[in-house]
Design an enzyme around this catalytic site. Structure first.
Site, mmCIF file in Angstrom:
data_model
loop_
_atom_site.group_PDB
_atom_site.id
_atom_site.type_symbol
_atom_site.label_atom_id
_atom_site.label_comp_id
_atom_site.label_asym_id
_atom_site.label_seq_id
_atom_site.Cartn_x
_atom_site.Cartn_y
_atom_site.Cartn_z
ATOM 1 N N CYS A 160 43.334 39.160 -23.161
ATOM 2 C CA CYS A 160 43.056 40.465 -22.562
ATOM 3 C C CYS A 160 42.542 41.521 -23.533
ATOM 4 O O CYS A 160 41.455 42.082 -23.357
ATOM 5 C CB CYS A 160 44.308 40.993 -21.861
ATOM 6 S SG CYS A 160 44.945 39.919 -20.556
ATOM 7 N N HIS A 174 43.769 47.183 -22.337
ATOM 8 C CA HIS A 174 44.975 46.367 -22.306
ATOM 9 C C HIS A 174 46.226 47.237 -22.392
ATOM 10 O O HIS A 174 46.415 47.992 -23.345
ATOM 11 C CB HIS A 174 44.962 45.364 -23.458
ATOM 12 C CG HIS A 174 46.143 44.451 -23.501
ATOM 13 N ND1 HIS A 174 46.435 43.576 -22.486
ATOM 14 C CD2 HIS A 174 47.120 44.283 -24.429
ATOM 15 C CE1 HIS A 174 47.525 42.897 -22.794
ATOM 16 N NE2 HIS A 174 47.968 43.312 -23.958
#
Length: 458
Positions: A70, A124
């Site tokens: 991510c 993130h």
């Protein structure tokens, strides 16, 4: 630090009246692999809303992440800097310490007259920088935890008794829908970050019911798939980890069912966004871009999750709908990576592409998907571990010098590593020209696969 915010960057932004600039609806879907319905890659998948979005514009059949996890992928997409330049390799690396806000996509658009707002997972987790946004929904408490969930290794799944609206993604979508209904005196950049189908795969029972267990088909796998993989690749596959646990548990079909169910839940929220946009005054003047941040293995190569450089871990969905530019239901088969999004949006809003961006705009492909394309997709997982994906080939080069090469036309499941076959030496050498170089030695990450493995479970 190498990256210093300067007034010069902002002052060089191209000028255009606010009325000339289209709105942008920016939809991120976490852990969305290439099983989306329109791809036809997995007939079991049900994503009717993502499919109808694809029918409105252009879908890229070979879209790849810049990093198969991510934080580094999202950082690269949102700032323009690849991991090999920023040094952001892992989820715990705080990009805000290394990249000034002047270089990010929201700041760039704000400097061009945009109202920037968002909700959910765009950057993130906690690494969002508030000053880049005019408004951002605070994180809610709708991430339900299922008591007694099935669990094998790091894979957790199960059906919830709660309804759709109790989950965070539904509330995120509600917030974006409310912004779409509001009047705006500036063009907007609305970013909607959906967590699902990121694990845990826990959504209401009705989504599981769409995929009867006795109808579930497992991914195609080869028992000897890892026999020709070099040691770094085998370590990333980790066949004795999650895969061994899933096989031992006898829950492989249940896990695939749970992923499909969670993907269907994400698709439902995408449909709600499209319906809301269609009801709004912005319908005819809004660019829509939908992207997944990376792919996901469900047993292919005896691997589960992302955190690898093969096709399943790196391939995802990418759709552009740009009024006056894209035509309905068009397809581009060129290999592209997600670092194309920032420069493409710059072009679509009639602005100069910032010079720092490491990625090519796909704007020419939006009008002619068959146009020549010389920019292979580049993926990085940890320090000096890279994959280069052209239309026909995948080349993987690990930090220790070991390699993998796959002929994607003859071997789309990547079962035969031909890196050591002399007849393919020229193809390998050509792909190797696109391997990233380390532009910032002070930002180098751990130089071994062992360093990657220590961080992958965090």
């Amino acid at each position: 630090m190498r990256f210093i915010a300067t007034a010069i960057f902002l002052l060089t932004c191209a000028s255009a009246s606010r009325a000339e600039r289209p709105n942008i609806l920016f939809i991120a879907v976490d852990d969305l692999n290439h099983w989306v319905g329109y791809s036809g890659d997995n007939p079991q998948a049900r994503t009717p809303n993502i499919d109808r979005l694809a029918a409105r514009g252009m879908r890229f059949t070979r879209a790849y992440c810049t990093a198969p996890t991510c934080n580094p992928c999202r950082t690269a997409l949102m700032t323009g800097y690849r991991p090999s330049t920023s040094g952001i390799y892992f989820n715990e690396d705080d990009w805000r310490d290394r990249i000034a806000d002047a270089f990010t996509l929201p700041t760039f658009l704000h400097a061009h007259g945009y109202w920037t707002a968002g909700a959910g997972k765009i950057y993130h987790d906690s690494f969002r920088r508030p000053r880049e946004w005019d408004n951002y929904r605070p994180a809610g408490s709708g991430n339900a935890k299922l008591k007694g969930a099935e669990e094998a290794g790091d894979i957790k799944y199960g059906a919830l008794k709660k309804g759709d609206a109790t989950l965070e993604d539904y509330q995120t979508t509600d917030w974006i829908i409310a912004q779409l209904a509001m009047p705006h005196d500036r063009p907007f950049f609305l970013a909607c970050g959906l967590h699902k189908p990121h694990p845990p795969w826990e959504v209401p029972q009705k989504y599981f019911d769409q995929f009867p267990l006795d109808k579930i088909e497992l991914p195609k796998v080869l028992a000897t798939d890892l026999d020709d993989i070099p040691p770094p690749g085998i370590k990333l596959a980790d066949p004795n980890g999650d895969h061994a646990e899933i096989v031992k548990s006898g829950q492989w079909k249940e896990a695939v069912q749970a992923y499909l169910a969670t993907m269907a839940y994400a698709d439902m929220n995408v449909g709600r966004l499209l319906d809301a946009l269609d009801r709004s005054p912005a319908k005819e003047k809004t660019i829509i871009v939908l992207w997944g941040d990376h792919g996901f293995h469900l047993g292919e190569k005896q691997h589960w999750g992302k955190h690898a450089l093969w096709e399943e871990a790196t391939r995802t969905a990418l759709i552009f709908v740009a009024p006056g530019v894209t035509k309905p239901n068009t397809v581009c088969d060129h290999a592209v990576d997600l670092n194309c999004i920032y420069p493409t949006l710059a072009e679509l809003v009639h602005a100069d592409i910032p010079h720092h961006i490491e990625g090519a705009s796909v704007a020419p492909l939006l009008t002619d998907p068959a146009a020549p394309w010389t920019h292979p997709a580049i993926m990085t997982w940890g320090f000096q571990n890279h994959a280069v994906r052209s239309d026909d080939w995948r080349y993987i080069h690990y930090a220790d010098g070991s390699e993998e090469l796959y002929d994607e036309k003859a071997d789309p499941l990547e079962w035969k590593n031909v890196a050591n076959d002399p007849q393919f030496a020229a193809a390998k050498a050509e792909l190797a020209k696109s391997l990233p170089t380390i532009n910032t030695p002070e930002m180098q990450g751990p130089p071994t696969i062992e360093g990657v493995m220590k961080k992958r479970k965090k």
